[in-house]
Design an enzyme around this catalytic site. Sequence first.
Site, PDB file in Angstrom:
ATOM      1  CG  HIS A  34       8.487   3.165   1.922  1.00  0.00           C
ATOM      2  ND1 HIS A  34       9.320   4.093   2.474  1.00  0.00           N
ATOM      3  CD2 HIS A  34       7.914   3.757   0.847  1.00  0.00           C
ATOM      4  CE1 HIS A  34       9.279   5.207   1.766  1.00  0.00           C
ATOM      5  NE2 HIS A  34       8.430   5.037   0.777  1.00  0.00           N
ATOM      6  N   GLY A 144       0.266   4.062   0.196  1.00  0.00           N
ATOM      7  CA  GLY A 144      -0.074   4.534   1.537  1.00  0.00           C
ATOM      8  C   GLY A 144      -1.162   5.599   1.485  1.00  0.00           C
ATOM      9  CD  GLN A 150       1.467   8.716  -5.091  1.00  0.00           C
ATOM     10  OE1 GLN A 150       2.269   9.498  -5.555  1.00  0.00           O
ATOM     11  NE2 GLN A 150       1.814   7.763  -4.254  1.00  0.00           N
ATOM     12  CB  SER A 183      11.422   9.727   2.016  1.00  0.00           C
ATOM     13  OG  SER A 183      10.915   8.429   1.820  1.00  0.00           O
TER      14      SER A 183
HETATM   15  O1  PAF Z   1       4.569   7.707  -3.573  1.00  0.00           O
HETATM   16  C1  PAF Z   1       5.676   7.617  -4.165  1.00  0.00           C
HETATM   17  O2  PAF Z   1       6.698   7.272  -3.574  1.00  0.00           O
HETATM   18  C2  PAF Z   1       5.755   7.950  -5.640  1.00  0.00           C
HETATM   19  O3  PAF Z   1       4.898   8.983  -5.970  1.00  0.00           O
HETATM   20  C3  PAF Z   1       5.532   6.710  -6.548  1.00  0.00           C
HETATM   21  C4  PAF Z   1       4.121   6.179  -6.389  1.00  0.00           C
HETATM   22  C5  PAF Z   1       6.528   5.634  -6.215  1.00  0.00           C
HETATM   23  C6  PAF Z   1       5.710   7.122  -8.004  1.00  0.00           C
HETATM   24  O4  PAF Z   1       6.985   7.631  -8.248  1.00  0.00           O
END
Ligand code: PAF
Length: 277
Positions: A34, A144, A150, A183
Amino acid sequence: MRVASTIPEMKCLRREISGTLGFVPTMGYLHEGHLSLVRQARAENSVVVASIFVNPTQFGPKEDFKTYPRDPKHDLALLESEKTDIVFMPSDVEMYPQGYSSWVTVENITEMLEGSCRPGHFKGVTTVVAKLFNIVEPNKAYFGQKDFQQATVIRKMVIDLNMNLEIVVAPTIREKNGLAMSSRNAYLNPQERQAAAVLYQALTQAQQIRRKGQKDAEYIRREMYTLIGREPLAKIEYISIADAVTLEELATIDRPAVASLAVRFGKTRLIDNVILE
Ligand code: PAF
């Protein structure tokens, strides 16, 4: 650093901003992955906004929403040390008030891989990300590569819905043993953490085989199954060699491809991927 916990507060802070806004959406429990996104956003924009929101709608009924690791105090300290300007930290009811009934769905590329193992997951992701984009109005948003599907789905949503921002996908940050930072790594016990190094070994093996000229995707999948299969703590959910754009499984690697996997170690489900050039 300002912290906004309601949508009107966040929108009010947004109106004060001139210059470009870089946005890092997160579910908190922040790690180097992050923070590398925050640093890139910091380097490329006048203002950096991060969000911390464990989005209930992207978890299945049997998934880990309730136990998902949370440490907002520590997250805020880390974001402050990276010179984040604003943190948006809404409650569940702020994002999904009673009677909430609107959803954003991207078809096709959400059906395979994570989509087939976690039905409804991407509907939750695209809905919350679209809402966050509407609230924060970023010029650039940072994701990422670890969550390759995603990022692909969000890019498609942005193109299809003519959203006015750029999606930046940054490299996966890894532990010393190659384990992709996540995480959810917090759930691993020391033996599982050590065993999980096999995932990156299998992915780098795939890259090496491909670089030697191997185009047979099934051959590479089999090699990955064999290597991970030798690790007694690993339970494979999927191993995929797919088209890097459409995410369709390939028989022959004749275009940019992505090798990806989902593997369980005890109660922890890990995903990872690499690009095969
Ligand atoms: O990758 C994540 O942490 C989550 O899927 C996101 C993009 C914050 C959406 O809740």
